[in-house]
Design a protein around this motif. Structure first.
Motif, PDB file in Angstrom:
ATOM      1  N   PRO A   1       0.461  -1.273  -0.100  1.00 65.30           N
ATOM      2  CA  PRO A   1       0.211  -0.592   0.694  1.00 65.30           C
ATOM      3  C   PRO A   1       0.884   1.056  -0.191  1.00 65.30           C
ATOM      4  CG  PRO A   1      -0.709  -1.308   1.476  1.00 65.30           C
ATOM      5  CD  PRO A   1       0.525  -2.083   1.162  1.00 65.30           C
ATOM      6  N   THR A   2       1.729   1.700   0.658  1.00 60.27           N
ATOM      7  CA  THR A   2       3.004   2.521   0.715  1.00 60.27           C
ATOM      8  C   THR A   2       4.231   1.176   0.630  1.00 60.27           C
ATOM      9  OG1 THR A   2       2.258   2.201   3.212  1.00 60.27           O
ATOM     10  CG2 THR A   2       1.414   3.455   2.348  1.00 60.27           C
ATOM     11  N   ALA A   3       5.152   2.797  -0.294  1.00 55.58           N
ATOM     12  CA  ALA A   3       6.705   1.970  -0.726  1.00 55.58           C
ATOM     13  C   ALA A   3       7.352   2.929   0.105  1.00 55.58           C
ATOM     14  CB  ALA A   3       6.165   1.470  -1.999  1.00 55.58           C
ATOM     15  N   TRP A   4       7.709   3.282   1.066  1.00 52.70           N
ATOM     16  CA  TRP A   4       8.925   4.502   1.418  1.00 52.70           C
ATOM     17  C   TRP A   4       9.865   4.542   0.127  1.00 52.70           C
ATOM     18  CZ3 TRP A   4       4.659   7.605   1.319  1.00 52.70           C
ATOM     19  CH2 TRP A   4       3.464   7.531   2.117  1.00 52.70           C
ATOM     20  N   GLN A   5      10.778   5.314   0.777  1.00 52.00           N
ATOM     21  CA  GLN A   5      12.238   5.677   0.056  1.00 52.00           C
ATOM     22  C   GLN A   5      13.096   4.523   0.651  1.00 52.00           C
ATOM     23  OE1 GLN A   5      15.363   8.708   0.152  1.00 52.00           O
ATOM     24  NE2 GLN A   5      13.836   9.510  -1.751  1.00 52.00           N
ATOM     25  N   HIS A   6      13.016   4.040   1.449  1.00 54.08           N
ATOM     26  CA  HIS A   6      13.564   3.570   2.957  1.00 54.08           C
ATOM     27  C   HIS A   6      13.266   2.186   2.479  1.00 54.08           C
ATOM     28  CE1 HIS A   6      10.498   4.279   5.369  1.00 54.08           C
ATOM     29  NE2 HIS A   6      10.503   3.370   6.366  1.00 54.08           N
ATOM     30  N   GLN A   7      12.513   2.197   2.185  1.00 59.80           N
ATOM     31  CA  GLN A   7      11.559   0.114   2.142  1.00 59.80           C
ATOM     32  C   GLN A   7      12.263  -0.063  -0.122  1.00 59.80           C
ATOM     33  OE1 GLN A   7       7.502   0.912   2.132  1.00 59.80           O
ATOM     34  NE2 GLN A   7       8.000   0.443   4.855  1.00 59.80           N
ATOM     35  N   LEU A   8      12.818   0.535  -0.283  1.00 59.45           N
ATOM     36  CA  LEU A   8      12.971   0.098  -2.053  1.00 59.45           C
ATOM     37  C   LEU A   8      14.480  -0.157  -2.463  1.00 59.45           C
ATOM     38  CD1 LEU A   8      11.033   3.998  -3.210  1.00 59.45           C
ATOM     39  CD2 LEU A   8      10.191   0.923  -3.298  1.00 59.45           C
ATOM     40  N   LEU A   9      15.278  -0.461  -1.301  1.00 58.69           N
ATOM     41  CA  LEU A   9      16.097  -1.238  -1.306  1.00 58.69           C
ATOM     42  C   LEU A   9      16.343  -2.702  -2.819  1.00 58.69           C
ATOM     43  CD1 LEU A   9      19.003   0.187  -0.211  1.00 58.69           C
ATOM     44  CD2 LEU A   9      18.945  -2.186   1.514  1.00 58.69           C
ATOM     45  N   TRP A  10      15.014  -2.924  -2.176  1.00 58.43           N
ATOM     46  CA  TRP A  10      14.698  -4.009  -3.177  1.00 58.43           C
ATOM     47  C   TRP A  10      15.545  -4.025  -4.592  1.00 58.43           C
ATOM     48  CZ3 TRP A  10      15.093  -8.323   0.038  1.00 58.43           C
ATOM     49  CH2 TRP A  10      14.382  -7.861   1.682  1.00 58.43           C
ATOM     50  N   VAL A  11      15.142  -2.772  -5.052  1.00 57.63           N
ATOM     51  CA  VAL A  11      15.020  -2.618  -6.440  1.00 57.63           C
ATOM     52  C   VAL A  11      16.568  -2.361  -6.747  1.00 57.63           C
ATOM     53  CG1 VAL A  11      14.832  -0.450  -7.867  1.00 57.63           C
ATOM     54  CG2 VAL A  11      13.063  -0.663  -6.312  1.00 57.63           C
ATOM     55  N   LEU A  12      17.626  -2.132  -6.204  1.00 60.04           N
ATOM     56  CA  LEU A  12      19.304  -2.055  -5.997  1.00 60.04           C
ATOM     57  C   LEU A  12      19.958  -3.003  -6.102  1.00 60.04           C
ATOM     58  CD1 LEU A  12      21.280  -0.162  -6.346  1.00 60.04           C
ATOM     59  CD2 LEU A  12      21.823  -0.783  -4.182  1.00 60.04           C
ATOM     60  N   LEU A  13      19.072  -4.430  -5.271  1.00 55.00           N
ATOM     61  CA  LEU A  13      19.425  -5.679  -5.276  1.00 55.00           C
ATOM     62  C   LEU A  13      19.414  -6.145  -6.347  1.00 55.00           C
ATOM     63  CD1 LEU A  13      18.371  -6.783  -2.539  1.00 55.00           C
ATOM     64  CD2 LEU A  13      20.875  -6.113  -2.874  1.00 55.00           C
ATOM     65  N   ALA A  14      18.565  -6.288  -7.398  1.00 51.59           N
ATOM     66  CA  ALA A  14      18.565  -6.290  -8.874  1.00 51.59           C
ATOM     67  C   ALA A  14      19.156  -5.808  -9.589  1.00 51.59           C
ATOM     68  CB  ALA A  14      16.765  -5.634  -9.748  1.00 51.59           C
TER      69      ALA A  14
END
Length: 671
Positions: free
Chosen positions: A308-321
């Motif tokens: 529902p909410t994905a704040w900036q500090h929760q988006l580290l998964w994108v870098l792992l890609a």
């Protein structure tokens, strides 16, 4: 003898790898020190602002009341329960401990990631992966947000990575993943990944741990649990409006597009189901292929999108890609990692221009990257012949130079193939954004800029080239001339260089690289001039009577608050890149255009540009001289690093029509 030579070569290679590893760890340490200092040197109220959301006026945490009354605490009720033991810590001590604790967690993530790379990885990559991973993490927006805001976003990532790659036994793996899910609910999507990859006990353990810890928090904080899970629907609306650009989830994107109410909820739910099914299927497939780290990254990107909410500090998964490999050609292999690093390092406003049609993409860059990784990017399988050996790029040697003693860099080679267009556009856009920010920051104050302008004017008078005032008033008195030069000044600064680069990319790919590199060097050198020598243009010099024909009257009594100051640094005039870029265009056309008339036509652009910058009172004559100097230096640096523009083609690169008449000598080309 052969064994001795091989041993010497092996020791030499090992020493080089060791030196490179030490240098990379030094870079990572410097980045970590910078992040830590940036947080701890800020005054209270400007650092760890989310951490201070649950600290009281005396500087100690206050968790006695409802967690979500103020709307600033965004963690789960279990996270609030975990934070209670800090209730006796003073704010200053808590901030230091929190900052250094976050630093250690980030380093731990980098170490785990470096050990979880797919099997066919060279020893050199394995040794260098850890410092590179830590450096990228330190630069990423999610980690920077965790440092500055005092958030816990890196903890669930580390727990999942430990559960998938470091835990001994499925029970401990499930416990770690479940604990991460209790802190960030969408992490529970890793339970299906564990289930479908054969670790069913770990999947059940993760679900059970999440349920148990959530129930414990509900028993201790029933009101907060009701507010979080029911009233706010798993935290939606906490920490800011879900429709703001900080929420990089499908729900936030749909709200930004103007959808509201039941229709938005239904569409968001349908899209979440599709993304979950497609993403988890891809993750399971890559996990079965031996790329478990990529599978974890894909699942994390799914969690980002459907939350529902994905704040900036929760988006580290994108870098792992970034660990996924894409592209059969070696020239295309860098596109995906560069895209991921740029998206997770720079805000969308720096990656895309401020054009209304691009706003939906600009405001959702991290979400788009997460969706691409989860559902669309064709990552290579380990069994693909291109995974370790992509189609090689063909290179050419520079033709012999007149000055043979010029030390060319041994690794700097000119490719013959056409570079990846999207990669070039990304790098050009990101480079220009960084250039714009540095240029805007390179201010030395109004007094210094005006003092430097008086120095330039005095020098021009001594040389007899102070023609700015005469030219400015002459053009301002002729309406058609004023309109022409105003239009030329505002319209061709970007369009002509981009057009030249576009033609070279299509027709002369090897020369595109030569021209693009020289332009980049010239621009970097110009930044030094902006930083070291701030200079007021004629139109901003009070009392000299210049007419600003382009921007209109300025408030010269308070130039720092003029209308154009908010757009760009008005004192970045020396050297003039308006003229520098125009001169670069003219020289490139002069060197590469096929006919005499075309060459002469190309030289008209720098001629008209120098007239425009002087006539409109935007530059001094010596600014144009400075622009010419940095362009010349840019071409010279390119020559020193990569050799002459003329190249020696490999024999197989000679076109068939010419190959029949060639000898064993390599062919020379200017393309």
């Amino acid at each position: 003898m052969v064994n001795t030579e091989q041993g010497v070569c092996g020791r030499t290679a090992a020493s080089r790898i060791g030196a490179a590893r030490a240098a990379l760890w030094l870079v990572a340490a410097l980045l970590a020190a910078r992040q830590t200092a940036a947080v701890l040197t800020r005054p209270p109220g400007e650092r760890l602002v989310d951490l201070e959301a649950w600290t009281g006026p005396q500087g100690v945490p206050h968790l006695s009341g409802p967690l979500y009354d103020a709307g600033r605490f965004t963690g789960t009720p279990f996270a609030g329960l975990v934070l209670r033991p800090f209730a006796d810590s003073a704010q200053q001590t808590l901030g230091v401990v929190w900052t250094f604790g976050t630093l250690l967690l980030v380093v731990a993530i980098g170490l785990v990631v470096s050990r979880a790379l797919p099997v066919p990885v060279s020893r050199r990559s394995t040794l260098l992966a850890a410092p590179v991973a830590v450096s990228l993490l330190m630069l990423s927006l999610p980690v920077r947000g965790s440092f500055h805001l005092g958030q816990t976003g890196v903890i669930p990532v580390l727990l999942v990575l430990l559960g998938c790659f470091a835990a001994r036994g499925e029970r401990s793996a499930g416990l770690l993943v479940g604990l991460g899910a209790a802190l960030q609910p969408t992490v529970l999507l890793f339970a299906p990944l564990l289930w479908f990859t054969g670790r069913r006990r770990a999947a059940v353990g993760a679900a059970g741990t999440f349920a148990g810890l959530t129930a414990l928090a509900w028993a201790v904080h029933p009101g907060d649990s009701w507010a979080y899970w029911i009233h706010h629907v798993a935290g939606a609306g906490l920490g800011g409006g879900p429709g703001g650009p900080a929420n990089q989830s499908l729900h936030g994107a749909l709200l930004r597009l103007g959808l509201q109410g039941p229709a938005e909820i239904a569409l968001c739910a349908a899209l979440a189901v599709v993304v979950t099914v497609l993403g988890l299927r891809r993750a399971v497939r890559y996990a079965g292929d031996g790329q478990m780290l990529l599978a974890v990254a894909i699942t994390g990107c799914v969690a980002v999108a459907v939350s529902p909410t994905a704040w900036q500090h929760q988006l580290l998964w994108v870098l792992l890609a970034v660990v996924g490999r894409v592209g059969r050609r070696a020239g295309d292999r860098l596109l995906w990692p560069v895209l991921v690093v740029l998206v997770t390092t720079l805000p969308g406003s720096m990656l895309l221009p401020d054009l209304v049609p691009l706003h939906p993409l600009r405001d959702n860059t991290l979400l788009v990257a997460a969706l691409a990784a989860a559902c669309g990017v064709p990552f290579l399988r380990l069994g693909s012949p291109y995974f370790r050996r992509p189609v090689p790029t063909e290179y050419a040697r520079p033709a012999p130079a007149r000055w043979g003693a010029v030390p060319l860099l041994p690794f700097w080679r000119r490719a013959l193939s056409r570079p990846n267009l999207l990669l070039e556009l990304l790098v050009i856009r990101a480079g220009y954004s960084v250039y714009s920010h540095i240029r805007a920051a390179a201010t030395g104050g109004v007094d210094a800029a005006e003092a430097h302008a008086r120095q330039v004017l005095s020098l021009e008078r001594a040389l007899g080239i102070d023609i700015e005032h005469t030219a400015n008033h002459l053009v301002a008195g002729v309406p058609w001339a004023e309109a022409f030069f105003d239009f030329y000044y505002t319209s061709f600064h970007f369009t002509v260089p981009l057009a030249v680069l576009g033609v070279l990319w299509v027709r002369r790919p090897a020369d595109f690289r030569w021209a693009r590199t020289s332009l980049a060097f010239a621009t970097l050198l110009a930044l030094l001039g902006f930083w070291l020598y701030p200079l007021a243009p004629p139109r901003l010099m009070p009392g000299l009577g210049y007419i600003d024909t382009v921007h209109g009257p300025q408030d010269l009594a308070n130039p720092d608050y003029g209308a154009m100051t908010a757009v760009t640094n008005q004192y970045a005039a020396m050297p003039s890149l308006h003229f520098g870029w125009a001169l670069w265009c003219g020289l490139v056309v002069l060197a590469l255009a096929p006919g005499l008339w075309t060459k002469l036509l190309g030289l008209l652009h720098p001629l008209f540009t120098v007239c425009a910058i002087v006539a409109t009172a935007n530059h001094w004559v010596l600014d144009a001289v400075g622009g010419a100097l940095v362009v010349g230096a840019g071409f010279a640096l390119t020559h020193v690093l990569s050799g002459r523009r003329a190249l020696l083609l490999p024999p197989r690169s000679v076109p068939p029509a010419r190959a029949a008449g060639t000898t064993d000598a390599p062919a020379r080309t200017h393309a």
